[in-house]
Enzyme design. Structure first.
Site, PDB file in Angstrom:
ATOM      1  N   ASN A  15       0.514  -1.217  -0.338  1.00  0.00           N
ATOM      2  CA  ASN A  15      -0.274  -0.131   0.051  1.00  0.00           C
ATOM      3  C   ASN A  15       1.186   0.922  -0.162  1.00  0.00           C
ATOM      4  OD1 ASN A  15      -1.409   2.686   1.091  1.00  0.00           O
ATOM      5  ND2 ASN A  15      -2.568   0.666   1.891  1.00  0.00           N
ATOM      6  N   GLY A  17       0.269   4.550   0.072  1.00  0.00           N
ATOM      7  CA  GLY A  17       0.195   5.821   1.158  1.00  0.00           C
ATOM      8  C   GLY A  17       0.892   5.232   2.447  1.00  0.00           C
ATOM      9  N   ASP A  73      -0.679  -3.780  10.228  1.00  0.00           N
ATOM     10  CA  ASP A  73      -2.376  -3.610   9.723  1.00  0.00           C
ATOM     11  C   ASP A  73      -3.217  -3.227  10.951  1.00  0.00           C
ATOM     12  OD1 ASP A  73      -3.843  -5.721   8.937  1.00  0.00           O
ATOM     13  OD2 ASP A  73      -4.797  -6.148   9.840  1.00  0.00           O
ATOM     14  N   SER A  74      -3.571  -2.107   9.631  1.00  0.00           N
ATOM     15  CA  SER A  74      -5.208  -1.268   9.998  1.00  0.00           C
ATOM     16  C   SER A  74      -5.853  -1.114   9.565  1.00  0.00           C
ATOM     17  CB  SER A  74      -3.325   0.147  10.259  1.00  0.00           C
ATOM     18  OG  SER A  74      -3.391   0.432   8.435  1.00  0.00           O
ATOM     19  N   GLY A 163      -7.104   7.039   2.008  1.00  0.00           N
ATOM     20  CA  GLY A 163      -7.986   5.549   2.394  1.00  0.00           C
ATOM     21  C   GLY A 163      -9.146   6.606   3.341  1.00  0.00           C
ATOM     22  N   TYR A 164      -8.977   6.063   3.911  1.00  0.00           N
ATOM     23  CA  TYR A 164     -10.761   7.498   5.423  1.00  0.00           C
ATOM     24  C   TYR A 164     -10.330   7.905   5.901  1.00  0.00           C
ATOM     25  CZ  TYR A 164     -12.304   2.144   4.304  1.00  0.00           C
ATOM     26  OH  TYR A 164     -12.651   0.985   3.957  1.00  0.00           O
ATOM     27  N   HIS A 190      -3.053   6.893  14.909  1.00  0.00           N
ATOM     28  CA  HIS A 190      -2.944   5.622  15.147  1.00  0.00           C
ATOM     29  C   HIS A 190      -1.565   4.753  15.321  1.00  0.00           C
ATOM     30  CE1 HIS A 190      -4.410   5.594  11.459  1.00  0.00           C
ATOM     31  NE2 HIS A 190      -4.252   4.189  10.610  1.00  0.00           N
TER      32      HIS A 190
HETATM   33  P1  IMP Z   1      -4.453  -3.270   5.236  1.00  0.00           P
HETATM   34  O1  IMP Z   1      -3.581  -2.763   7.123  1.00  0.00           O
HETATM   35  O2  IMP Z   1      -3.546  -3.336   4.466  1.00  0.00           O
HETATM   36  O3  IMP Z   1      -5.375  -4.615   5.279  1.00  0.00           O
HETATM   37  O4  IMP Z   1      -5.319  -1.787   5.007  1.00  0.00           O
HETATM   38  C1  IMP Z   1      -5.063  -1.019   6.213  1.00  0.00           C
HETATM   39  C2  IMP Z   1      -6.800  -0.243   5.053  1.00  0.00           C
HETATM   40  O5  IMP Z   1      -6.905   0.706   6.389  1.00  0.00           O
HETATM   41  C3  IMP Z   1      -6.566   1.185   4.026  1.00  0.00           C
HETATM   42  O6  IMP Z   1      -6.172   0.039   2.947  1.00  0.00           O
HETATM   43  C4  IMP Z   1      -7.418   1.807   4.876  1.00  0.00           C
HETATM   44  O7  IMP Z   1      -8.129   1.593   4.013  1.00  0.00           O
HETATM   45  C5  IMP Z   1      -7.642   2.366   6.171  1.00  0.00           C
HETATM   46  N1  IMP Z   1      -6.109   2.643   6.496  1.00  0.00           N
HETATM   47  C6  IMP Z   1      -5.424   2.348   7.029  1.00  0.00           C
HETATM   48  N2  IMP Z   1      -4.212   3.175   7.909  1.00  0.00           N
HETATM   49  C7  IMP Z   1      -5.472   4.100   7.706  1.00  0.00           C
HETATM   50  C8  IMP Z   1      -5.054   5.884   8.124  1.00  0.00           C
HETATM   51  O8  IMP Z   1      -3.754   6.181   7.974  1.00  0.00           O
HETATM   52  N3  IMP Z   1      -5.554   6.538   6.943  1.00  0.00           N
HETATM   53  C9  IMP Z   1      -6.685   6.182   5.979  1.00  0.00           C
HETATM   54  N4  IMP Z   1      -6.766   4.865   5.739  1.00  0.00           N
HETATM   55  C10 IMP Z   1      -6.152   3.853   6.748  1.00  0.00           C
END
Ligand code: IMP
Length: 202
Positions: A15, A17, A73-74, A163-164, A190
């Site tokens: 990802n 970002g 993972d977030s 993302g969000y 976070h």
């Molecule tokens: P994963 O951890 O790759 O499964 O994806 C976590 C998803 O949570 C990301 O694709 C974002 O959509 C969202 N996310 C996690 N951290 C943030 C943030 O700091 N800002 C906005 N969206 C976030």
């Protein structure tokens, strides 16, 4: 106790970002490689928790790269939606990672639960969570978590971040993460809260 400092790290994420944000957290002297370098696909995130999924990613990427790996993972939890999208935060954006779709889905679900909330003082409580795992050869595995509490904005606003970010307003602030300068977001979010718990290894 003396902590063994990490000099080289593999960041287990595809990802863009998140990669950018994690790079910014690490000291400049640390050598960083990413999945793009090896052209590796992401693993299946089969755990039901952020911590579990960050461990899956860290193990997977570390086995391939044979390096100590830092994986994140977030996601976003919304109280009114029983903590959804939660661990499914990225999956709600579909294969093309389209967060307009994911955000529309969130507003649709909130409106279904609480009609007309936009015209009331009702606060849709939410939080971002981030789990970070360090895993690798000759390294004792560490998993930590950080979170930031806040609410869902009544409209999508701001074009910073990813993302969000355009729909999340942290407690005590009036702006969404999408409206804030990245340097402001990164001091309170976070990810930095989780990172502070593993900073001693760098
Ligand atoms: P994963 O951890 O790759 O499964 O994806 C976590 C998803 O949570 C990301 O694709 C974002 O959509 C969202 N996310 C996690 N951290 C943030 C943030 O700091 N800002 C906005 N969206 C976030």
């Amino acid at each position: 106790m003396l902590v063994k400092k990490i000099k080289e790290i593999y960041i287990g994420s595809n990802n863009k970002g998140k990669l950018r944000e994690i790079r910014d957290l690490l000291p400049k002297r640390i050598k960083i490689t990413t999945p793009k370098f090896y052209n590796i696909k992401s693993p299946k995130e089969t755990s039901k928790s952020f911590k579990g999924n960050s461990l899956i990613k860290a193990k997977y990427y570390s086995k391939i790269s044979r390096k100590i790996c830092l994986a994140d993972d977030s996601g976003l939890e919304i109280d009114l939606l029983n903590n959804s999208p939660g661990i499914y935060s990225s999956r709600w954006a579909g294969k093309n990672n389209n967060f307009n779709i994911a955000i529309k889905k969130i507003y649709k679900k909130i409106n279904k639960k609480k009609k007309n909330w936009i015209n009331t003082k009702f606060k849709v409580k939410a939080r971002f969570r981030c789990a970070l795992t360090l895993y690798g050869p000759n390294f004792k595995t560490v998993t930590v978590e950080g979170k930031i509490e806040g609410r869902i904005s009544k409209r999508k606003i701001g074009s910073n971040g990813f993302g969000y970010d355009p729909i999340f307003i942290p407690n005590g602030k009036r702006l969404t993460f999408g409206q804030m300068k990245p340097s402001v977001k990164h001091k309170i979010d976070h990810r930095i809260k989780a990172f502070k718990k593993i900073r001693k290894f760098f």
